[in-house]
Design a protein around this motif. Structure first.
Motif, short mmCIF file in Angstrom:
data_model
loop_
_atom_site.label_atom_id
_atom_site.label_comp_id
_atom_site.label_asym_id
_atom_site.label_seq_id
_atom_site.Cartn_x
_atom_site.Cartn_y
_atom_site.Cartn_z
N GLY A 155 -25.01 -48.46 54.28
CA GLY A 155 -26.18 -47.58 54.14
C GLY A 155 -26.89 -47.53 52.71
O GLY A 155 -26.67 -48.43 52.03
N ARG A 156 -27.54 -46.39 52.43
CA ARG A 156 -28.27 -46.59 51.27
C ARG A 156 -27.42 -46.63 49.98
O ARG A 156 -27.71 -47.48 49.05
CB ARG A 156 -29.02 -45.12 50.96
N ILE A 157 -26.17 -45.88 50.10
CA ILE A 157 -25.36 -46.09 48.70
C ILE A 157 -24.42 -47.36 48.54
O ILE A 157 -24.36 -47.94 47.75
CB ILE A 157 -24.33 -44.83 48.73
N GLY A 158 -24.08 -47.91 49.77
CA GLY A 158 -23.39 -49.20 49.98
C GLY A 158 -24.31 -50.43 49.47
O GLY A 158 -23.89 -51.11 48.52
N LEU A 159 -25.41 -50.15 49.68
CA LEU A 159 -26.64 -51.15 49.37
C LEU A 159 -26.97 -51.05 47.69
O LEU A 159 -26.98 -51.97 47.03
CB LEU A 159 -27.89 -50.85 49.99
N SER A 160 -26.96 -49.81 47.10
CA SER A 160 -26.89 -49.64 45.79
C SER A 160 -25.64 -50.43 45.03
O SER A 160 -25.68 -50.75 43.84
CB SER A 160 -27.06 -48.17 45.30
N MET A 161 -24.56 -50.06 45.73
CA MET A 161 -23.53 -50.70 45.24
C MET A 161 -23.39 -52.16 45.13
O MET A 161 -23.11 -52.96 44.42
CB MET A 161 -21.96 -50.37 46.00
N ALA A 162 -24.29 -52.77 46.17
CA ALA A 162 -24.32 -54.28 46.19
C ALA A 162 -25.23 -54.59 44.96
O ALA A 162 -24.87 -55.72 44.54
CB ALA A 162 -25.02 -54.75 47.61
N ARG A 163 -26.20 -54.14 44.74
CA ARG A 163 -27.13 -54.28 43.69
C ARG A 163 -26.46 -54.16 42.32
O ARG A 163 -26.62 -55.27 41.59
CB ARG A 163 -28.41 -53.42 43.57
N ARG A 164 -25.49 -53.42 42.30
CA ARG A 164 -24.53 -53.20 40.87
C ARG A 164 -23.92 -54.51 40.70
O ARG A 164 -23.67 -55.27 39.81
CB ARG A 164 -23.83 -51.96 40.89
N ALA A 165 -23.31 -54.88 41.99
CA ALA A 165 -22.06 -55.92 42.02
C ALA A 165 -22.96 -57.38 41.70
O ALA A 165 -22.18 -58.13 41.03
CB ALA A 165 -21.37 -55.84 43.53
N LYS A 166 -24.11 -57.41 42.11
CA LYS A 166 -24.75 -58.67 41.86
C LYS A 166 -24.96 -58.67 40.28
O LYS A 166 -24.70 -59.91 39.77
CB LYS A 166 -26.24 -58.57 42.81
N GLY A 167 -24.98 -57.68 39.62
CA GLY A 167 -25.41 -57.96 38.17
C GLY A 167 -23.92 -58.11 37.47
O GLY A 167 -24.03 -58.54 36.36
#
Ligand code: DGY
Length: 326
Positions: A155-167
């Motif tokens: 969801g929204r928070i999972g997706l934001s985690m994914a963005r951080r992980a990509k960094g």
């Protein structure tokens, strides 16, 4: 006569100011939630309630509240609500989605880093006067960069985690009830079933709501699938994890560590065995606790209330069937 709103705790001032512009507002002033009998009594006299995740809003409460038209949760999660009971009684229910997404993901990632790099243990080590010299084997942790992160729920928070992980150059797997192909393309995520995710991830982070289907989703069997070097992060709801099973998995080194923002029950009792483990970091449900975000949540909860009691559709309505006006 102005409508009456009961707020079950002191939320940030901007939310209260907005409510006070429109309604007669009563705020429960204590640190602990209002006892059940107080909540029932106050609900009995209110047109609107602003609740926290610690306040259960169920059929019993709704039946005590003949004037109640709207309950506005100061949280995105609403497992404290019986939505069906509210809809059956034409009581609107709202929450605060979106505004806490990034702040919650920040904390989830902070917990991941704290456990992986043994930050809390290291701080305690220094404070206890145990730091004698630089040690080649001292407090060795796990790399975050290049590791595999498994997101349970995108969801929204999972997706934001994914963005951080990509960094951090992480490989990101996710499982969910539905695929998000746009996110897969944008962020290079891989959709897998839960079993594959648990088997392959170095870090597993939970981002699902608490429902009958997700209660104890991480249990003895599913925890066994995880790598013995893996770390579990929970910023969702405590009951998504069977904590007894988690304790045994950690104690027997079938799992390397856990970072928990949420527990079951809350607060976690001091006697809880998980607190005796060095590889567990527990914080007191603070994922959304930044000044800005909590203020935004308060304003959003107030805006939902103002709309609902002024004959307008609340922006974050959870049960549109309960809206009494066109
Ligand atoms: C929520 O909003 O559901 C969080 O758990 C607290 O902000």
């Amino acid at each position: 006569m102005s409508k009456k709103v009961f707020v079950t705790r002191e939320i940030p001032e901007r939310g209260l100011l907005l409510l006070r512009e429109h309604f007669t507002v009563k705020v429960w002033p204590e640190e602990l939630p209002p006892p059940r009998d107080v909540l029932l009594r106050e609900a009995g006299d209110a047109d609107g309630l602003v609740t926290l995740l610690t306040d259960r809003v169920d059929a019993e409460l709704l039946d005590h509240a003949p004037r109640l038209r709207i309950v506005s949760n100061y949280a995105v999660g609403y497992d404290n609500f019986d939505l069906r009971a509210a809809t059956a009684r034409d009581v609107m229910m709202t929450n605060t989605p979106g505004v806490l997404t990034e702040t919650t993901a920040d904390l989830a990632f902070a917990l991941l880093m704290a456990v992986a790099r043994r930050i809390v243990e290291s701080v305690d080590f220094v404070k206890r006067g145990q730091w004698k010299t630089w040690g080649p084997q001292l407090l060795l942790g796990q790399d975050i960069h290049g590791a595999t992160l498994g997101l349970v729920g995108l969801g929204r928070i999972g997706l934001s985690m994914a963005r951080r992980a990509k960094g951090f150059d992480m490989q990101v797997l996710y499982s969910d009830v539905a695929r998000n192909e746009a996110a897969e393309r944008e962020l290079g995520l891989t959709f897998v079933d839960l079993e594959t995710l648990l088997r392959q991830s170095d870090f597993v982070s939970l981002h699902v709501p608490l429902t009958p289907a997700t209660r104890h989703m991480l249990n003895r069997e599913s925890l066994k699938l995880m790598k013995p070097t893996a770390v579990l992060i929970n910023t969702a709801r405590g009951a998504v994890v069977d904590e007894e099973a988690l304790y045994h998995a950690l104690k027997s080194h079938h799992l390397a560590g856990a970072g928990l923002d949420v527990t079951d029950p809350e607060p976690m009792e001091l006697s809880n065995k998980l607190l005796s483990l060095e590889n567990v970091v527990v914080v007191p449900h603070i994922a959304s606790a930044s000044v800005k975000t909590r203020t935004r949540m308060a304003v959003m909860a107030a805006e939902n209330m103002v709309a609902g009691l002024s004959g307008r559709r609340p922006p974050n309505i959870l049960n549109p069937k309960a809206i009494p006006f066109p």
